[in-house]
Design a protein around this motif. Structure first.
Motif, mmCIF file in Angstrom:
data_model
loop_
_atom_site.group_PDB
_atom_site.id
_atom_site.type_symbol
_atom_site.label_atom_id
_atom_site.label_comp_id
_atom_site.label_asym_id
_atom_site.label_seq_id
_atom_site.Cartn_x
_atom_site.Cartn_y
_atom_site.Cartn_z
ATOM 1 N N THR A 151 0.836 -1.198 0.000
ATOM 2 C CA THR A 151 0.000 0.000 0.000
ATOM 3 C C THR A 151 0.867 1.242 0.000
ATOM 4 N N TRP A 152 1.883 1.277 0.854
ATOM 5 C CA TRP A 152 2.830 2.399 0.916
ATOM 6 C C TRP A 152 3.533 2.550 -0.430
ATOM 7 N N MET A 153 3.936 1.431 -0.997
ATOM 8 C CA MET A 153 4.657 1.433 -2.261
ATOM 9 C C MET A 153 3.780 1.975 -3.396
ATOM 10 N N TYR A 154 2.530 1.518 -3.462
ATOM 11 C CA TYR A 154 1.609 2.014 -4.488
ATOM 12 C C TYR A 154 1.420 3.521 -4.358
ATOM 13 N N ARG A 155 1.253 3.979 -3.149
ATOM 14 C CA ARG A 155 1.006 5.411 -2.941
ATOM 15 C C ARG A 155 2.166 6.236 -3.501
ATOM 16 N N ILE A 156 3.380 5.860 -3.189
ATOM 17 C CA ILE A 156 4.547 6.594 -3.688
ATOM 18 C C ILE A 156 4.677 6.422 -5.196
ATOM 19 N N ALA A 157 4.545 5.202 -5.679
ATOM 20 C CA ALA A 157 4.701 4.934 -7.112
ATOM 21 C C ALA A 157 3.688 5.735 -7.933
ATOM 22 N N LEU A 158 2.446 5.776 -7.485
ATOM 23 C CA LEU A 158 1.425 6.520 -8.224
ATOM 24 C C LEU A 158 1.674 8.017 -8.173
ATOM 25 N N ARG A 178 -7.474 -4.765 -5.669
ATOM 26 C CA ARG A 178 -7.281 -4.180 -4.335
ATOM 27 C C ARG A 178 -8.649 -3.869 -3.743
ATOM 28 N N SER A 179 -8.758 -3.952 -2.435
ATOM 29 C CA SER A 179 -10.032 -3.656 -1.760
ATOM 30 C C SER A 179 -10.292 -2.148 -1.797
ATOM 31 N N TYR A 180 -11.557 -1.773 -1.622
ATOM 32 C CA TYR A 180 -11.899 -0.349 -1.593
ATOM 33 C C TYR A 180 -11.129 0.352 -0.475
ATOM 34 N N ARG A 181 -10.995 -0.320 0.664
ATOM 35 C CA ARG A 181 -10.267 0.270 1.797
ATOM 36 C C ARG A 181 -8.809 0.535 1.414
ATOM 37 N N GLU A 182 -8.180 -0.428 0.770
ATOM 38 C CA GLU A 182 -6.781 -0.270 0.376
ATOM 39 C C GLU A 182 -6.639 0.820 -0.692
ATOM 40 N N ILE A 183 -7.547 0.840 -1.655
ATOM 41 C CA ILE A 183 -7.520 1.878 -2.693
ATOM 42 C C ILE A 183 -7.677 3.254 -2.050
ATOM 43 N N ALA A 184 -8.604 3.356 -1.110
ATOM 44 C CA ALA A 184 -8.831 4.629 -0.415
ATOM 45 C C ALA A 184 -7.566 5.084 0.301
ATOM 46 N N GLU A 185 -6.896 4.158 0.960
ATOM 47 C CA GLU A 185 -5.666 4.494 1.682
ATOM 48 C C GLU A 185 -4.563 4.925 0.719
ATOM 49 N N ILE A 186 -4.411 4.212 -0.388
ATOM 50 C CA ILE A 186 -3.364 4.529 -1.361
ATOM 51 C C ILE A 186 -3.599 5.897 -1.994
ATOM 52 N N LEU A 187 -4.847 6.168 -2.376
ATOM 53 C CA LEU A 187 -5.150 7.397 -3.109
ATOM 54 C C LEU A 187 -5.550 8.564 -2.215
ATOM 55 N N GLY A 188 -5.715 8.310 -0.922
ATOM 56 C CA GLY A 188 -6.078 9.389 -0.014
ATOM 57 C C GLY A 188 -7.525 9.836 -0.190
ATOM 58 N N LEU A 189 -8.399 8.893 -0.500
ATOM 59 C CA LEU A 189 -9.822 9.166 -0.680
ATOM 60 C C LEU A 189 -10.613 8.409 0.375
ATOM 61 N N SER A 190 -11.889 8.749 0.515
ATOM 62 C CA SER A 190 -12.750 7.961 1.398
ATOM 63 C C SER A 190 -13.199 6.711 0.636
ATOM 64 N N GLU A 191 -13.580 5.680 1.362
ATOM 65 C CA GLU A 191 -14.074 4.462 0.712
ATOM 66 C C GLU A 191 -15.330 4.747 -0.098
#
Length: 171
Positions: free
Chosen positions: A64-71, A136-149
């Motif tokens: 999750t941390w890696m996706y956030r930085i990579a994106l 990826r789960s909605y929760r994980e996507i939300a965490e990676i992209l900084g959005l709400s579920e």
């Protein structure tokens, strides 16, 4: 590569990066069209991951941390490329593509249509679709992209509708 608790930060980072290296390539492939650009973007993602690694909280998911930085790196790279493109002359890409086609397996029509659809998306929706395709789960996507579920669910629903309405998928 098993990483022990006594491993140096460089060894821990190297082991985690190796374990999740596909994330780097998936993001680079989604945000850069040409092979050289993909390689440059992948290298920049790895460099930014290394720079950010001292701040990584090991109680959180590394992918999750890696996706956030990579994106974030990919989106910045895309914006920089768009700025550069405004100040440069276009090349005749058809000549280059014709030279590359020989010997390379072409993706099937649906994959090509999806790649073309993704290329037309804004950076946030492209990241969202990439993560959905990664299951990826909605929760994980939300965490990676900084959005709400809820926002993630709404955006995914809209993306699905755009895909259904896109004529390139209906053949």
């Amino acid at each position: 590569m098993a990483v022990t608790a006594t491993a140096s930060p460089r060894e821990r980072f190297g082991g985690l990066l190796e374990q999740h290296r596909k994330i780097v390539f998936k993001v680079a492939n989604s945000y850069a069209r040409l092979a050289d650009d993909r390689a440059d973007l992948a290298q920049e993602i790895r460099a930014q991951l290394w720079r950010a690694f001292p701040g990584y909280d090991e109680s959180r998911s590394f992918p999750t941390w890696m996706y956030r930085i990579a994106l974030n790196v990919a989106i910045s790279h895309l914006r920089d490329a768009e700025r550069r493109d405004r100040h440069s002359l276009p090349l005749d890409e058809s000549a280059h593509e014709a030279a590359l086609v020989g010997g390379i397996d072409e993706p099937d029509e649906r994959v090509r249509a999806l790649e073309e659809f993704m290329a037309r998306l804004d950076p946030l929706n492209r990241a969202l679709l990439l993560l959905v395709l990664e299951t990826r789960s909605y929760r994980e996507i939300a965490e990676i992209l900084g959005l709400s579920e809820t926002n993630v669910a709404t955006r995914i629903s809209r993306l699905k509708q755009r895909i259904r309405n896109d004529t390139s998928f209906t053949g």
